[in-house]
Design an enzyme around this catalytic site. Structure first.
Site, PDB file in Angstrom:
ATOM      1  N   LYS A  47      41.888  37.095  44.617  1.00  0.00           N
ATOM      2  CA  LYS A  47      41.712  38.450  45.172  1.00  0.00           C
ATOM      3  C   LYS A  47      42.365  39.718  44.674  1.00  0.00           C
ATOM      4  O   LYS A  47      41.850  40.677  44.624  1.00  0.00           O
ATOM      5  CB  LYS A  47      41.726  38.486  46.683  1.00  0.00           C
ATOM      6  CG  LYS A  47      40.611  37.598  47.161  1.00  0.00           C
ATOM      7  CD  LYS A  47      40.616  37.780  48.895  1.00  0.00           C
ATOM      8  CE  LYS A  47      39.883  37.067  49.742  1.00  0.00           C
ATOM      9  NZ  LYS A  47      39.760  37.308  51.114  1.00  0.00           N
ATOM     10  N   ASP A  83      35.360  42.868  54.088  1.00  0.00           N
ATOM     11  CA  ASP A  83      35.853  42.139  55.310  1.00  0.00           C
ATOM     12  C   ASP A  83      36.224  43.138  56.392  1.00  0.00           C
ATOM     13  O   ASP A  83      35.780  43.024  57.616  1.00  0.00           O
ATOM     14  CB  ASP A  83      37.604  41.568  55.264  1.00  0.00           C
ATOM     15  CG  ASP A  83      37.253  40.357  54.312  1.00  0.00           C
ATOM     16  OD1 ASP A  83      36.137  39.513  54.405  1.00  0.00           O
ATOM     17  OD2 ASP A  83      38.122  40.056  53.445  1.00  0.00           O
TER      18      ASP A  83
END
Length: 255
Positions: A47, A83
């Site tokens: 990420k 998210d």
């Protein structure tokens, strides 16, 4: 869940897992252009590592410091993080609005960053309780950036009196730690949930088990609770939209 939604929408795509070593992430991500892959999701440990290889990064991903979705469009690789959107949409789906609310978030690690980022521009107050108050304070500062944000507070679990006060005042409590996750299903965050208002909302980002000790304790008191499955589905649904331009069947993704 992506393949189920793709089939439901009649789209000619397929979603497959690709195992990539950390040292190969650069080659892997740049290959998207050559192979005509429209996008990918990224998980740990990619990420952060992927960021130098992208052409564009969304403001959310910059603030959060992590990319979980890459879109290959018009010759450019665009990175974002879905998210936070997944978190807020899951709340809306469950008839809870963050605007003006007092929030308590447990944990200052990776899972809490996207949650706190969303809260800072909507809640009236956000308190982060973690083992390291300095880490929490630093996280809030990084996520705030130059934005106009709400009142914030950083505490440790040892600040028992103050923690008890903010828990008692909280409209929403979010567990963004791994406490209670399988296989340690009998663990409970080190806070007294009996202090929570009966109208509070308790959200545990864990979805294995489906009902953690935290959710079980709060649910038995009639407090509204939610596990992390909803956030998982909605962050995936947002990635789906970004890749295909089509709204997926969220119920299909849940199933």
């Amino acid at each position: 869940m992506h393949n189920a939604a793709l089939a439901q929408a009649g789209l000619q795509y397929i979603y497959i897992p690709l195992s990539v070593l950390p040292e190969d992430i650069g080659q892997a991500i740049l290959s998207l252009k050559a192979l005509g892959i429209v996008g990918v999701n990224l998980t740990i440990p990619h990420k952060q590592r992927v960021i130098p290889y992208l052409d564009e990064i969304s403001s959310e991903a910059v603030a959060i410091g992590a990319v979980n979705t890459v879109i290959n469009s018009e010759g450019k690789l665009k990175g974002t993080n879905t998210d936070g959107i997944g978190f807020t949409r899951s709340l809306v789906e469950n008839n809870f609005e963050l605007m003006g609310k007092r929030a308590v978030v447990l944990g200052a690690g990776g899972a809490s960053r996207s949650v706190v980022y969303q809260m800072l521009s909507e809640c009236s107050k956000v308190t982060v309780v973690s083992r390291d108050a300095d880490q929490a304070k630093k996280m809030i500062a990084e996520l705030s950036g130059s934005r106009q944000v709400c009142e914030t507070q950083s505490l440790t679990y040892s600040d028992i009196g103050i923690v008890a006060k903010v828990v008692g005042e909280a409209d929403i409590l979010v567990n963004a730690t791994s406490v209670g996750m399988h296989p340690n299903v009998n663990e409970h965050p080190p806070i007294d949930t009996s202090l929570l208002n009966s109208k509070a909302f308790v959200y545990d980002l864990i979805y294995n088990p489906v009902e953690t000790k935290l959710l079980s304790n709060c649910g038995s008191r009639g407090i509204r609770t939610l596990n992390g499955l909803s956030m998982l589905v909605h962050q995936g649904a947002e990635s789906f939209r970004l890749w295909t331009g089509v709204d997926p069947d969220v119920e299909c993704m849940y199933r």
